[in-house]
Design a protein around this motif. Sequence first.
Motif, PDB file in Angstrom:
ATOM      1  N   VAL A  48       0.881  -1.322  -0.108  1.00  0.00           N
ATOM      2  CA  VAL A  48       0.091   0.259   0.031  1.00  0.00           C
ATOM      3  C   VAL A  48       0.830   1.244   0.094  1.00  0.00           C
ATOM      4  CG1 VAL A  48      -1.633   1.333   1.400  1.00  0.00           C
ATOM      5  CG2 VAL A  48      -1.927  -1.122   1.096  1.00  0.00           C
ATOM      6  N   LEU A  49       1.808   1.230   0.864  1.00  0.00           N
ATOM      7  CA  LEU A  49       2.864   2.504   0.770  1.00  0.00           C
ATOM      8  C   LEU A  49       3.443   2.729  -0.656  1.00  0.00           C
ATOM      9  CD1 LEU A  49       4.514   1.864   4.554  1.00  0.00           C
ATOM     10  CD2 LEU A  49       2.944   3.751   3.668  1.00  0.00           C
ATOM     11  N   GLU A  50       3.789   1.546  -1.249  1.00  0.00           N
ATOM     12  CA  GLU A  50       4.497   1.643  -2.402  1.00  0.00           C
ATOM     13  C   GLU A  50       3.520   2.313  -3.313  1.00  0.00           C
ATOM     14  OE1 GLU A  50       6.472  -1.405  -5.694  1.00  0.00           O
ATOM     15  OE2 GLU A  50       6.721  -1.868  -3.551  1.00  0.00           O
ATOM     16  N   TYR A  51       2.420   1.658  -3.265  1.00  0.00           N
ATOM     17  CA  TYR A  51       1.415   2.316  -4.269  1.00  0.00           C
ATOM     18  C   TYR A  51       1.035   3.935  -4.114  1.00  0.00           C
ATOM     19  CZ  TYR A  51      -3.133   3.032  -6.536  1.00  0.00           C
ATOM     20  OH  TYR A  51      -4.147   3.912  -7.495  1.00  0.00           O
ATOM     21  N   VAL A  52       1.095   4.209  -2.993  1.00  0.00           N
ATOM     22  CA  VAL A  52       0.411   5.765  -2.677  1.00  0.00           C
ATOM     23  C   VAL A  52       1.718   6.505  -3.178  1.00  0.00           C
ATOM     24  CG1 VAL A  52       0.280   7.284  -0.669  1.00  0.00           C
ATOM     25  CG2 VAL A  52      -1.230   5.027  -0.779  1.00  0.00           C
ATOM     26  N   ILE A  53       3.098   6.157  -2.645  1.00  0.00           N
ATOM     27  CA  ILE A  53       4.216   6.803  -2.965  1.00  0.00           C
ATOM     28  C   ILE A  53       4.507   6.967  -4.679  1.00  0.00           C
ATOM     29  CG2 ILE A  53       6.719   6.787  -2.949  1.00  0.00           C
ATOM     30  CD1 ILE A  53       5.376   7.839  -0.304  1.00  0.00           C
ATOM     31  N   GLU A  55       1.907   6.943  -6.676  1.00  0.00           N
ATOM     32  CA  GLU A  55       1.021   7.830  -7.379  1.00  0.00           C
ATOM     33  C   GLU A  55       1.500   9.421  -7.051  1.00  0.00           C
ATOM     34  OE1 GLU A  55      -2.339   7.661  -8.741  1.00  0.00           O
ATOM     35  OE2 GLU A  55      -1.492   5.597  -9.152  1.00  0.00           O
ATOM     36  N   VAL A  56       1.895   9.519  -5.789  1.00  0.00           N
ATOM     37  CA  VAL A  56       2.388  11.014  -5.341  1.00  0.00           C
ATOM     38  C   VAL A  56       3.383  11.289  -6.511  1.00  0.00           C
ATOM     39  CG1 VAL A  56       3.556  12.351  -3.886  1.00  0.00           C
ATOM     40  CG2 VAL A  56       1.589  10.951  -3.188  1.00  0.00           C
ATOM     41  N   LEU A  57       4.536  10.380  -6.647  1.00  0.00           N
ATOM     42  CA  LEU A  57       5.740  10.831  -7.416  1.00  0.00           C
ATOM     43  C   LEU A  57       5.411  11.072  -8.884  1.00  0.00           C
ATOM     44  CD1 LEU A  57       8.399   8.442  -6.063  1.00  0.00           C
ATOM     45  CD2 LEU A  57       8.405  11.088  -5.935  1.00  0.00           C
ATOM     46  N   GLU A  58       4.088  10.145  -9.402  1.00  0.00           N
ATOM     47  CA  GLU A  58       3.834  10.286 -10.561  1.00  0.00           C
ATOM     48  C   GLU A  58       3.182  11.797 -10.987  1.00  0.00           C
ATOM     49  OE1 GLU A  58       0.548   8.717 -13.885  1.00  0.00           O
ATOM     50  OE2 GLU A  58       0.854   7.483 -12.108  1.00  0.00           O
ATOM     51  N   ILE A  77       5.824  18.450  -5.225  1.00  0.00           N
ATOM     52  CA  ILE A  77       5.064  17.691  -4.412  1.00  0.00           C
ATOM     53  C   ILE A  77       3.821  18.002  -3.735  1.00  0.00           C
ATOM     54  CG2 ILE A  77       5.004  15.776  -2.409  1.00  0.00           C
ATOM     55  CD1 ILE A  77       7.987  15.627  -3.142  1.00  0.00           C
ATOM     56  N   GLN A  78       4.161  19.413  -3.358  1.00  0.00           N
ATOM     57  CA  GLN A  78       3.013  20.128  -2.682  1.00  0.00           C
ATOM     58  C   GLN A  78       1.941  20.486  -3.708  1.00  0.00           C
ATOM     59  OE1 GLN A  78       1.980  21.141   0.149  1.00  0.00           O
ATOM     60  NE2 GLN A  78       1.867  23.258   0.269  1.00  0.00           N
ATOM     61  N   LEU A  79       2.488  20.796  -4.997  1.00  0.00           N
ATOM     62  CA  LEU A  79       1.263  21.204  -5.795  1.00  0.00           C
ATOM     63  C   LEU A  79       0.497  19.686  -6.507  1.00  0.00           C
ATOM     64  CD1 LEU A  79       3.350  23.358  -8.350  1.00  0.00           C
ATOM     65  CD2 LEU A  79       1.550  24.223  -7.054  1.00  0.00           C
ATOM     66  N   ALA A  80       1.351  18.678  -6.713  1.00  0.00           N
ATOM     67  CA  ALA A  80       0.619  17.500  -6.935  1.00  0.00           C
ATOM     68  C   ALA A  80      -0.357  17.135  -5.774  1.00  0.00           C
ATOM     69  CB  ALA A  80       1.687  16.465  -7.003  1.00  0.00           C
ATOM     70  N   ILE A  81      -0.003  17.216  -4.529  1.00  0.00           N
ATOM     71  CA  ILE A  81      -0.989  16.816  -3.639  1.00  0.00           C
ATOM     72  C   ILE A  81      -2.101  17.680  -3.317  1.00  0.00           C
ATOM     73  CG2 ILE A  81      -1.047  16.630  -1.050  1.00  0.00           C
ATOM     74  CD1 ILE A  81       1.771  15.531  -0.805  1.00  0.00           C
ATOM     75  N   ARG A  82      -1.859  18.975  -3.582  1.00  0.00           N
ATOM     76  CA  ARG A  82      -3.103  19.725  -3.282  1.00  0.00           C
ATOM     77  C   ARG A  82      -4.029  20.091  -4.336  1.00  0.00           C
ATOM     78  NH1 ARG A  82      -2.445  19.127   1.525  1.00  0.00           N
ATOM     79  NH2 ARG A  82      -0.791  19.820   2.540  1.00  0.00           N
ATOM     80  N   ASN A  83      -3.469  19.715  -5.560  1.00  0.00           N
ATOM     81  CA  ASN A  83      -4.337  19.809  -7.013  1.00  0.00           C
ATOM     82  C   ASN A  83      -5.086  18.525  -7.058  1.00  0.00           C
ATOM     83  OD1 ASN A  83      -4.137  22.389  -7.797  1.00  0.00           O
ATOM     84  ND2 ASN A  83      -1.825  21.336  -8.753  1.00  0.00           N
ATOM     85  N   ASP A  84      -4.914  17.285  -6.307  1.00  0.00           N
ATOM     86  CA  ASP A  84      -5.503  15.962  -6.234  1.00  0.00           C
ATOM     87  C   ASP A  84      -6.376  15.895  -5.050  1.00  0.00           C
ATOM     88  OD1 ASP A  84      -5.385  13.179  -7.583  1.00  0.00           O
ATOM     89  OD2 ASP A  84      -5.467  12.862  -5.319  1.00  0.00           O
ATOM     90  N   GLU A  85      -7.804  15.843  -5.556  1.00  0.00           N
ATOM     91  CA  GLU A  85      -8.911  15.790  -4.380  1.00  0.00           C
ATOM     92  C   GLU A  85      -8.624  14.845  -3.444  1.00  0.00           C
ATOM     93  OE1 GLU A  85     -13.556  15.238  -4.063  1.00  0.00           O
ATOM     94  OE2 GLU A  85     -12.817  15.668  -6.019  1.00  0.00           O
TER      95      GLU A  85
END
Length: 126
Positions: A48-53, A55-58, A77-85
Motif C-alpha cells: 500500500v505504501l509503495e502504491y501511494v508513493i 501515485e504521488v511521485l507520478e 510534491i505540494q502542487l501534486a498533493i493539493r491539486n488532487d482531491e
Amino acid sequence: MPPLRRPPTSRSARAGTQFPVGRVHRFLLIKASPYRISAMTPVFLAAVLEYVIAEVLELAGNAARDNKKRRITPRHIQLAIRNDEEFNKLLSNVTIAQGGVLPFIHDSLLPPKTKKGNMPEEQAMS
C-alpha cells in the motif's frame, strides 16, 4: 551429501514489492507492541505504501514537467498533493517544508472586468 539449500530470498522479493517488508515489520513490532501482527500485515502495508508513493511521485513528476523542470522538488510534491482531491483530503493537516502555497487570487482583488464595446472613458482616451 546434504541436500542443497535454496539461497535466501527476501520477503520483499517474494511479495514483489520495492518497499522493505522486513523493515516495515520491524517498525510495526516497535509501534504496535501490545498487539499481535500476522505475517501478511507488513507485506500488505508495504504494498500500500509503495502504491501511494508511486501515485504521488507520478503526479509530482507531471507537475515538474509542467514547470519545465527535470527534478522533482518539494514544491512539485505540494502542487501534486493539493491539486488532487483525494490526496488533499488525506494530507490536509500536513505541512510540506519548502512547498509553498497554491497560486490563488480572490476575485475581489482583481480589476473589474469590462465588456469589449464599453471601455471606460479614461482608458479609451489614452
